[in-house]
Write a protein that holds these residues in place. Sequence first.
Motif, PDB file in Angstrom:
ATOM      1  N   MET A 176       0.867  -1.177  -0.046  1.00 48.03           N
ATOM      2  CA  MET A 176      -0.133  -0.067   0.011  1.00 48.03           C
ATOM      3  C   MET A 176       0.670   1.258   0.184  1.00 48.03           C
ATOM      4  SD  MET A 176      -3.143  -1.080   2.498  1.00 48.03           S
ATOM      5  CE  MET A 176      -4.060   0.542   2.261  1.00 48.03           C
ATOM      6  N   THR A 177       2.026   1.358   0.777  1.00 48.77           N
ATOM      7  CA  THR A 177       2.684   2.770   0.923  1.00 48.77           C
ATOM      8  C   THR A 177       3.993   2.512   1.056  1.00 48.77           C
ATOM      9  OG1 THR A 177       0.651   3.474   1.969  1.00 48.77           O
ATOM     10  CG2 THR A 177       2.649   4.788   2.263  1.00 48.77           C
ATOM     11  N   LEU A 178       4.919   2.989   0.397  1.00 51.65           N
ATOM     12  CA  LEU A 178       6.501   3.098   0.704  1.00 51.65           C
ATOM     13  C   LEU A 178       6.594   4.201   1.665  1.00 51.65           C
ATOM     14  CD1 LEU A 178       8.241   2.228  -2.747  1.00 51.65           C
ATOM     15  CD2 LEU A 178       8.754   1.199  -0.718  1.00 51.65           C
ATOM     16  N   LEU A 179       7.497   4.090   2.808  1.00 54.11           N
ATOM     17  CA  LEU A 179       7.537   4.972   3.757  1.00 54.11           C
ATOM     18  C   LEU A 179       9.230   5.065   3.931  1.00 54.11           C
ATOM     19  CD1 LEU A 179       6.567   6.728   5.909  1.00 54.11           C
ATOM     20  CD2 LEU A 179       6.281   4.947   7.333  1.00 54.11           C
ATOM     21  N   PHE A 180       9.557   6.242   4.007  1.00 55.26           N
ATOM     22  CA  PHE A 180      11.111   6.545   4.226  1.00 55.26           C
ATOM     23  C   PHE A 180      11.164   7.241   5.498  1.00 55.26           C
ATOM     24  CE2 PHE A 180      15.168   9.225   4.077  1.00 55.26           C
ATOM     25  CZ  PHE A 180      15.812   8.151   3.702  1.00 55.26           C
ATOM     26  N   LYS A 181      11.688   6.774   6.535  1.00 58.98           N
ATOM     27  CA  LYS A 181      11.639   7.409   8.034  1.00 58.98           C
ATOM     28  C   LYS A 181      13.013   6.848   8.887  1.00 58.98           C
ATOM     29  CE  LYS A 181       8.617   7.933  12.194  1.00 58.98           C
ATOM     30  NZ  LYS A 181       8.459   9.261  11.922  1.00 58.98           N
ATOM     31  N   GLY A 182      13.489   8.049   9.276  1.00 61.58           N
ATOM     32  CA  GLY A 182      14.727   7.588   9.985  1.00 61.58           C
ATOM     33  C   GLY A 182      15.773   6.909   9.303  1.00 61.58           C
ATOM     34  N   TYR A 183      16.085   7.165   8.020  1.00 59.92           N
ATOM     35  CA  TYR A 183      17.009   6.827   7.017  1.00 59.92           C
ATOM     36  C   TYR A 183      16.809   5.473   6.877  1.00 59.92           C
ATOM     37  CZ  TYR A 183      19.445  10.824   9.351  1.00 59.92           C
ATOM     38  OH  TYR A 183      19.770  12.233   9.916  1.00 59.92           O
ATOM     39  N   THR A 184      15.391   4.983   6.938  1.00 58.59           N
ATOM     40  CA  THR A 184      15.237   3.692   6.407  1.00 58.59           C
ATOM     41  C   THR A 184      13.956   3.397   5.681  1.00 58.59           C
ATOM     42  OG1 THR A 184      16.481   2.796   8.363  1.00 58.59           O
ATOM     43  CG2 THR A 184      14.798   1.427   7.363  1.00 58.59           C
ATOM     44  N   TRP A 185      14.004   2.594   4.562  1.00 60.51           N
ATOM     45  CA  TRP A 185      12.724   2.555   3.977  1.00 60.51           C
ATOM     46  C   TRP A 185      11.739   1.369   4.391  1.00 60.51           C
ATOM     47  CZ3 TRP A 185      10.700   5.369   0.195  1.00 60.51           C
ATOM     48  CH2 TRP A 185      11.628   6.330  -0.329  1.00 60.51           C
ATOM     49  N   TYR A 186      10.438   1.462   4.595  1.00 59.46           N
ATOM     50  CA  TYR A 186       9.634   0.748   5.124  1.00 59.46           C
ATOM     51  C   TYR A 186       8.386   0.487   4.023  1.00 59.46           C
ATOM     52  CZ  TYR A 186      11.810   1.491   9.683  1.00 59.46           C
ATOM     53  OH  TYR A 186      12.559   1.607  10.723  1.00 59.46           O
ATOM     54  N   LEU A 187       7.988  -0.720   4.042  1.00 62.14           N
ATOM     55  CA  LEU A 187       6.708  -0.825   3.189  1.00 62.14           C
ATOM     56  C   LEU A 187       5.335  -1.312   4.284  1.00 62.14           C
ATOM     57  CD1 LEU A 187       5.017  -1.497   0.524  1.00 62.14           C
ATOM     58  CD2 LEU A 187       6.224  -3.923   0.760  1.00 62.14           C
ATOM     59  N   PHE A 188       4.376  -0.448   4.276  1.00 58.85           N
ATOM     60  CA  PHE A 188       3.007  -0.785   4.542  1.00 58.85           C
ATOM     61  C   PHE A 188       2.342  -1.644   3.863  1.00 58.85           C
ATOM     62  CE2 PHE A 188      -1.202   1.011   5.354  1.00 58.85           C
ATOM     63  CZ  PHE A 188      -1.640   0.218   6.431  1.00 58.85           C
ATOM     64  N   ALA A 189       1.797  -2.507   4.405  1.00 59.90           N
ATOM     65  CA  ALA A 189       0.981  -3.578   3.391  1.00 59.90           C
ATOM     66  C   ALA A 189      -0.145  -4.271   4.330  1.00 59.90           C
ATOM     67  CB  ALA A 189       1.876  -4.482   2.926  1.00 59.90           C
ATOM     68  N   TYR A 190      -1.050  -4.922   3.708  1.00 61.05           N
ATOM     69  CA  TYR A 190      -1.953  -5.682   4.405  1.00 61.05           C
ATOM     70  C   TYR A 190      -1.527  -7.336   4.205  1.00 61.05           C
ATOM     71  CZ  TYR A 190      -6.066  -8.058   5.964  1.00 61.05           C
ATOM     72  OH  TYR A 190      -6.953  -9.083   6.720  1.00 61.05           O
ATOM     73  N   CYS A 191      -0.917  -7.966   5.340  1.00 62.29           N
ATOM     74  CA  CYS A 191      -0.593  -9.271   5.223  1.00 62.29           C
ATOM     75  C   CYS A 191      -1.638 -10.426   5.337  1.00 62.29           C
ATOM     76  CB  CYS A 191       0.463  -9.423   6.250  1.00 62.29           C
ATOM     77  SG  CYS A 191       1.328 -11.134   6.579  1.00 62.29           S
TER      78      CYS A 191
END
Length: 316
Positions: A176-191
């Motif tokens: 759903m969403t690619l998120l860049f926070k605190g020098y790190t990339w995250y992926l928000f998704a429904y598992c």
Amino acid sequence: MRIDRMLGITIILLGREKVTARELAQRFEVSLRTIYRDLDAIQQAGIPVVCLSGSGGGYSLMENYTVDRRLLSFKDMATILSALRGVRNIASTLDGSPGLLESTFEKISSLVPQDKAQEMEQHLERLVIDYLPWDTSPKQTAQFRMISQSIANNELLTLTYRSLRGTTNTRVIEPMTLLFKGYTWYLFAYCRMQNDFRIFRLSRILKLEATGQPFQRREGSYRSIWDSYQPASPPVKLVLAFAPEARSRAEEYFGVDELSDYSDGRLLAQVSWPEDEWVYTFLLSFGEHIEVLEPPHIRKLLCDKAAQIYNVHKNK
């Protein structure tokens, strides 16, 4: 302030085909009545706001209307262009398709008067926003592009993921969403394995495959998880003493104002962090240039880990 809100509404109308008053009220956290007054004031100011009635209605700007460059100050445009340049670099390097961002950058640039173009370029050199890591591997680039395309096309992904605790499993997710926070990339998704929303750290994804299978995007936002995040372990108060040799690095992490001089010439830092493996690794990374003064159990734990490191290397 109302002027700032009205400017924000105008910018949204410029970038959207239509928007409802309820969306605007939620965005700016004001009542519908306030939004209606703002829209009326914007129209009276000479900006042609059109009301579209019906179930699919909303508000938009008259077709072919363009913003007067006087609406944005030189400083406003410089700030927007600095931010866009950084995001545009990500799009072109990782996603491979700057497309809309490039077009947006050009549109904002075109608002800069010709006699101010050189001054703008000098201004942009004073503030550079670059989100890209120093070294982006081909695997990271391919991973980023696959995720971006799957989000845009609402297509399922299959990923093999290793958690912080070392557990590895394969699951199907709805990205759903690619998120860049605190020098790190995250992926928000429904598992689909957990039947719930999750946030995945990209660096822990071992394998990623695009399925090509579509999904219906669910109602949900990464904010619902991020805002309610609670550390897995309770915070522990640490009192740390850094040797003079580690001053520069300690100041980078804690800031000059957060450090105080200790009686023997070392620097003292006091922090409260959730106790986990990251904390142990961080403390060990300072080697002999750090001493944990409190709490006692962290001192013992570091001694045990140092002994284990010694045993691994003593016979090599």
